[in-house]
Motif scaffolding. Structure first.
Motif, short mmCIF file in Angstrom:
data_model
loop_
_atom_site.label_atom_id
_atom_site.label_comp_id
_atom_site.label_asym_id
_atom_site.label_seq_id
_atom_site.Cartn_x
_atom_site.Cartn_y
_atom_site.Cartn_z
N VAL A 193 16.45 4.99 17.72
CA VAL A 193 17.31 4.62 18.85
C VAL A 193 16.48 3.96 19.94
CG1 VAL A 193 18.80 5.54 20.67
CG2 VAL A 193 19.00 6.42 18.35
N GLN A 194 15.28 4.46 20.16
CA GLN A 194 14.37 3.85 21.14
C GLN A 194 14.05 2.42 20.74
OE1 GLN A 194 10.75 3.84 19.98
NE2 GLN A 194 10.26 2.46 21.63
N ALA A 195 13.83 2.18 19.46
CA ALA A 195 13.53 0.83 18.99
C ALA A 195 14.72 -0.10 19.18
CB ALA A 195 13.12 0.88 17.52
N ILE A 196 15.92 0.40 18.97
CA ILE A 196 17.12 -0.42 19.19
C ILE A 196 17.27 -0.76 20.67
CG2 ILE A 196 19.64 -0.39 19.10
CD1 ILE A 196 19.34 1.26 16.50
N ALA A 197 17.00 0.21 21.54
CA ALA A 197 17.10 -0.05 22.98
C ALA A 197 16.09 -1.11 23.42
CB ALA A 197 16.89 1.24 23.76
N TYR A 198 14.87 -1.03 22.92
CA TYR A 198 13.88 -2.04 23.28
C TYR A 198 14.19 -3.39 22.63
CZ TYR A 198 11.01 1.46 25.59
OH TYR A 198 10.55 2.42 26.45
N SER A 199 14.87 -3.40 21.49
CA SER A 199 15.30 -4.66 20.89
C SER A 199 16.31 -5.36 21.78
CB SER A 199 15.94 -4.42 19.53
OG SER A 199 15.12 -3.71 18.69
N MET A 256 15.14 -13.02 26.16
CA MET A 256 15.18 -14.27 25.40
C MET A 256 13.99 -14.43 24.47
SD MET A 256 16.65 -16.95 28.13
CE MET A 256 18.07 -16.57 29.12
N ALA A 257 13.74 -13.39 23.69
CA ALA A 257 12.69 -13.43 22.67
C ALA A 257 13.30 -13.07 21.32
CB ALA A 257 11.57 -12.47 23.03
N PRO A 258 14.15 -13.94 20.74
CA PRO A 258 14.86 -13.58 19.51
C PRO A 258 13.95 -13.41 18.30
CG PRO A 258 15.24 -15.88 20.05
CD PRO A 258 14.50 -15.27 21.22
N ASP A 259 12.84 -14.13 18.25
CA ASP A 259 11.93 -13.95 17.12
C ASP A 259 11.27 -12.58 17.15
OD1 ASP A 259 10.73 -14.77 19.46
OD2 ASP A 259 9.09 -15.83 18.46
N VAL A 260 10.95 -12.10 18.34
CA VAL A 260 10.38 -10.76 18.48
C VAL A 260 11.42 -9.70 18.11
CG1 VAL A 260 9.37 -9.11 20.11
CG2 VAL A 260 8.77 -11.52 20.24
N VAL A 261 12.68 -9.95 18.49
CA VAL A 261 13.76 -9.01 18.18
C VAL A 261 13.92 -8.85 16.67
CG1 VAL A 261 16.25 -8.63 18.32
CG2 VAL A 261 15.01 -9.40 20.32
N LEU A 262 13.94 -9.96 15.95
CA LEU A 262 14.13 -9.89 14.50
C LEU A 262 12.98 -9.14 13.81
CD1 LEU A 262 15.55 -13.44 13.79
CD2 LEU A 262 16.77 -11.27 13.77
N TYR A 303 10.91 -6.97 15.28
CA TYR A 303 10.87 -5.59 15.77
C TYR A 303 11.92 -4.72 15.11
CZ TYR A 303 10.11 -1.85 19.14
OH TYR A 303 9.81 -0.65 19.73
N ILE A 304 13.12 -5.26 14.92
CA ILE A 304 14.17 -4.48 14.26
C ILE A 304 13.79 -4.22 12.80
CG2 ILE A 304 16.53 -4.60 13.38
CD1 ILE A 304 17.35 -5.81 16.01
N ALA A 305 13.28 -5.23 12.12
CA ALA A 305 12.92 -5.05 10.71
C ALA A 305 11.81 -4.02 10.54
CB ALA A 305 12.48 -6.38 10.11
N VAL A 306 10.84 -4.05 11.41
CA VAL A 306 9.71 -3.14 11.26
C VAL A 306 10.01 -1.77 11.87
CG1 VAL A 306 7.31 -2.75 11.94
CG2 VAL A 306 8.02 -5.00 11.15
N ALA A 307 10.41 -1.72 13.14
CA ALA A 307 10.54 -0.45 13.85
C ALA A 307 11.73 0.38 13.38
CB ALA A 307 10.65 -0.71 15.35
N VAL A 308 12.85 -0.26 13.12
CA VAL A 308 14.02 0.50 12.70
C VAL A 308 14.05 0.67 11.19
CG1 VAL A 308 16.54 0.56 12.69
CG2 VAL A 308 15.33 -0.25 14.71
#
Length: 84
Positions: A38-44, A51-57, A59-64
């Motif tokens: 849940v923490q990873a989703i909040a930081y995503s 406005m960092a969509p590449d980091v979001v993709l 981060y979600i794949a790795v952290a969640v």
């Protein structure tokens, strides 16, 4: 008046910080993994607002995804509860 993106950014940062604290203090390791996800989703969400969509993709794949699945696998091989 505070703009909507700034309000969402602040709210997601507070939620991420709260769930980080809960993950650290939890004795049940499976609940701690859930809090960490849940923490990873909040930081995503915060990264998306910044406005960092590449980091979001990434981060979600790795952290969640990978991180949570790997930790659940490791916990299944050991004990579920932390022993003091």
């Amino acid at each position: 008046m505070i703009s909507t993106p700034l309000l969402i950014l602040t709210l997601s940062a507070v939620v991420g910080l709260t769930f980080s604290y809960l993950a650290i203090t939890e004795r049940d390791l499976l609940k701690a993994i859930g809090f960490s996800a849940v923490q990873a989703i909040a930081y995503s969400i915060a990264f998306y607002i910044l406005m960092a969509p590449d980091v979001v993709l990434a981060y979600i794949a790795v952290a969640v995804g990978i991180y949570s699945a790997l930790l659940v696998f490791v916990v299944s091989k050991t004990g579920r509860y932390e022993v003091i």
